[in-house]
Design a protein around this motif. Structure first.
Motif, short mmCIF file in Angstrom:
data_model
loop_
_atom_site.label_atom_id
_atom_site.label_comp_id
_atom_site.label_asym_id
_atom_site.label_seq_id
_atom_site.Cartn_x
_atom_site.Cartn_y
_atom_site.Cartn_z
N ALA A 62 0.82 -1.22 0.00
CA ALA A 62 0.00 0.00 0.00
C ALA A 62 0.85 1.27 0.00
O ALA A 62 0.29 2.37 -0.12
CB ALA A 62 -0.92 0.02 1.21
N LEU A 63 2.17 1.15 0.13
CA LEU A 63 3.01 2.35 0.27
C LEU A 63 2.99 3.21 -0.99
O LEU A 63 2.80 4.43 -0.92
CB LEU A 63 4.45 1.94 0.61
CG LEU A 63 5.43 3.11 0.79
CD1 LEU A 63 4.99 4.01 1.93
CD2 LEU A 63 6.84 2.58 1.03
N ILE A 64 3.20 2.60 -2.17
CA ILE A 64 3.24 3.37 -3.41
C ILE A 64 1.90 4.04 -3.70
O ILE A 64 1.84 5.24 -4.01
CB ILE A 64 3.70 2.49 -4.59
CG1 ILE A 64 5.15 2.05 -4.36
CG2 ILE A 64 3.56 3.23 -5.91
CD1 ILE A 64 5.67 1.10 -5.42
N PRO A 65 0.77 3.32 -3.60
CA PRO A 65 -0.52 4.02 -3.79
C PRO A 65 -0.73 5.16 -2.80
O PRO A 65 -1.28 6.21 -3.18
CB PRO A 65 -1.56 2.91 -3.57
CG PRO A 65 -0.84 1.65 -3.89
CD PRO A 65 0.57 1.87 -3.46
N LEU A 66 -0.30 4.99 -1.56
CA LEU A 66 -0.47 6.05 -0.58
C LEU A 66 0.41 7.26 -0.90
O LEU A 66 0.01 8.41 -0.69
CB LEU A 66 -0.17 5.53 0.83
CG LEU A 66 -1.25 4.63 1.44
CD1 LEU A 66 -0.75 3.98 2.73
CD2 LEU A 66 -2.52 5.43 1.72
#
Length: 618
Positions: free
Chosen positions: A351-355
């Protein structure tokens, strides 16, 4: 003599006591000339002759009285309620625990309290100590204008997808939510980095042409969200595709969430006439207030129209079923606060890149929102104060998202719809913003009040919010009007950015998955991808399907690479050629021409050679 002195002292004390009482009265109600409530409460007649009463504009630093600030703050809080309660309600009801009413009520209360605290921090504009030696200038926390904070819709699909993926891996829903909070707090450092960049860099990255496009696209997106509310609710609007006639014989569809909208005890399809009628009642009251309302009523039109719509919903029913959910009031705790429920913070890599992409979106959104606040507050954006507000607003936005994780709620960012409240009420005073923050905390702490708010039908909220959201769009158009719209470069940037931004806002499913239909967007199905690639795919999907994100990035890119306009020669060649032909056809003569050949609307210059030996007079 002694008695006289006593009476004099008594009179002095009485006089000072009277002055003290008058001070409190002015603080609460205000100066009679500036805040003439009699005149403000007098009804207006649209066909009446004579000069009409003008609306007062309350500027950013005006110390409006407590009574007026309380009413204006209540309007802002009511305008935020729909957006504030939707995100936590959707996450906890459809991702964490569908039957856990206590968790859902806590999530709503926590979101209200957090938004109140973060809003007051955003409005304050506090200087940060020891920043001048490090950065060469004083940094601020807060924008110093009436810009309020609330739970962002941008993070909703990311949280939904992330929690669903972790639940599939065997993680408990509450633990999955905590991991998403922790990952969001780490990703929020990106916005904090942007906030401390040198101000010329920020203004170069986000010039007026970019911010105006951002505000326009935000207004378009919000208007669509308001329409979803008006038709019955956001979730059922997104699930309307399940009612397609070709799906009648298809089995295996998930019944939750479904295309049926629930407003109180009434369950109807999205866009039913009953729901549309409730929203229309709010709009009709807005029109009546605009026609006949007093100055005071026009300043409070949002509250009056919303309460009228709530009243209509309360006295109406559908086959004996009520539109108002009284069970939500009964289930709400009398008193609640943060950390009544807790979730263990953690980290979820996919979820880091989308966030990170989502925080880039909120950074651009915050710049656009603050620019819109300056526009509706009648403030100049070409000042040092605006630069400080931009930096302080971004810093506060980043810190609010970090604090939100500690407060067990989703990231907070600036709320665009409240710019519409400023435009309508003509009140930009920060006191109204502080009052709004206090109202949000009050509504969150007293759970029964939060229960009453959650009982307002979505269709009633939609009738109000679609009107407010459209005012954000108008603010963006007003920002664009200050640009040189005769410039080919500006028109090209706006045309291409709005083409893509409005296009994916109206129809995002070229890149976005349908609700409850993961990995169905054909541009990249990624059905057998790894968790990291799936996270990248989901983040890219969010980026491409969010109109104000992709549209703003296109505007930033075009603004960086397109050269400045060259000058334009406005000479009308056809007229010049016509004059020359007429001159050539005229027979030669030694006599001077009586009149120069002219065309209507044009003076033709005549060149006269002076012969030698002739005087100027001759």
């Amino acid at each position: 003599s002694h008695n006289f002195r006593l009476r004099a002292n008594s009179n002095q004390n009485s006089k000072s006591y009277k002055v003290k009482i008058m001070g409190w009265k002015e603080a609460f109600i205000g100066d009679r000339e500036r805040y003439d409530y009699g005149s403000m409460c007098s009804l207006t007649y649209p066909c009446a002759k004579g000069e009409k009463k003008k609306l007062n504009f309350y500027h950013k630093d005006e110390a409006i009285p407590i009574f007026l600030a309380t009413l204006m703050g209540l309007q802002h809080s009511f305008a935020m309620v729909g957006g504030l309660i939707t995100v936590p309600l959707v996450i906890f009801k459809f991702s964490v625990c569908f039957t856990c009413t206590d968790l859902q009520q806590y999530a709503i209360s926590a979101a209200l309290i957090t938004s109140g605290i973060c809003s007051m921090m955003q409005i304050a504009k506090l200087p940060i100590p020891f920043t001048k030696p490090i950065f060469g200038r004083t940094l601020y926390l807060g924008s110093g204008v009436l810009s309020v904070m609330g739970t962002s819709f941008t993070f909703l699909p990311i949280f939904e997808i992330g929690i669903a993926q972790m639940k599939a891996d065997g993680v408990l829903p509450e633990d999955a939510y905590g991991r998403m909070l922790g990952t969001s707090m780490i990703a929020g450092l990106l916005e904090l980095f942007f906030s401390v960049m040198p101000l010329p860099w920020i203004k170069k990255v986000f010039p007026p042409v970019v911010t105006s496009i951002t505000v326009i696209l935000i207004g378009v997106a919000l208007a669509g969200t308001g329409m979803k509310y008006w038709g019955g609710g956001v979730v059922c609007a997104d699930m309307i595709w399940k009612e397609h006639s070709q799906l009648d014989d298809v089995t295996g569809l998930s019944p939750i969430p479904g295309p049926t909208c629930t407003n109180g005890e009434v369950m109807l399809g999205y866009g039913s006439a009953e729901f549309i009628g409730l929203g229309v009642s709010v709009m009709c009251m807005l029109v009546i207030i605009e026609l006949f309302g007093s100055v005071f009523m026009k300043n409070c039109n949002v509250i009056i129209a919303l309460l009228f719509g709530y009243f209509v919903a309360g006295v109406s029913d559908h086959n004996g079923a009520s539109y108002v959910d009284t069970q939500a009031i009964k289930d709400a705790d009398p008193i609640t606060f943060l950390w009544v429920e807790t979730f263990p913070l953690g980290f979820y890599g996919p979820a880091l890149i989308p966030l990170l992409i989502a925080y880039l979106v909120t950074t651009v959104e915050t710049v656009g929102d603050i620019s819109a606040v300056y526009e509706v507050s009648m403030l100049d954006t070409e000042t040092e104060e605006y630069n400080e507000s931009l930096q302080g607003g971004l810093t506060s936005d980043a810190m609010s998202s970090l604090l939100s994780g500690f407060f067990t709620t989703m990231p907070n960012t600036t709320f665009s719809q409240n710019n519409g409240v400023i435009a309508l009420t003509k009140c930009a005073s920060r006191r109204a913003g502080y009052a709004c923050g206090c109202w949000l905390i009050f509504l969150g702490v007293f759970g029964k009040i939060a229960g009453i708010i959650t009982s307002i039908p979505d269709a009633v909220l939609g009738g109000m919010t679609i009107f407010l959201f459209a005012n954000v769009l108008v603010s963006g158009i007003s920002l664009a009007s200050s640009l040189d719209l005769h410039s080919r470069r500006i028109k090209f940037i706006m045309a291409l950015s709005l083409a893509v931004g409005v296009g994916v806002t109206v129809w995002p499913f070229a890149f976005q998955d349908m609700r409850a239909s993961q990995n169905t967007a054909n541009f990249w199905r990624c059905s057998d991808c790894s968790d990291v690639m799936l996270g990248l795919r989901n983040g890219l999907s969010i980026f491409l399907s969010t109109g104000y994100c992709i549209g703003t990035v296109i505007a930033m890119l075009l603004n960086a690479i397109l050269p400045a306009d060259s000058g334009v020669d406005m000479t009308d060649v056809s007229k010049t050629t016509m004059v020359k032909e007429l001159d050539d056809d005229k027979p030669e003569s030694d006599e001077s021409p009586e009149d120069p050949i002219t065309e209507e609307g044009m003076e033709a210059p005549v060149e006269v050679e002076q012969s030698e030996g002739l005087s100027d007079e001759k």
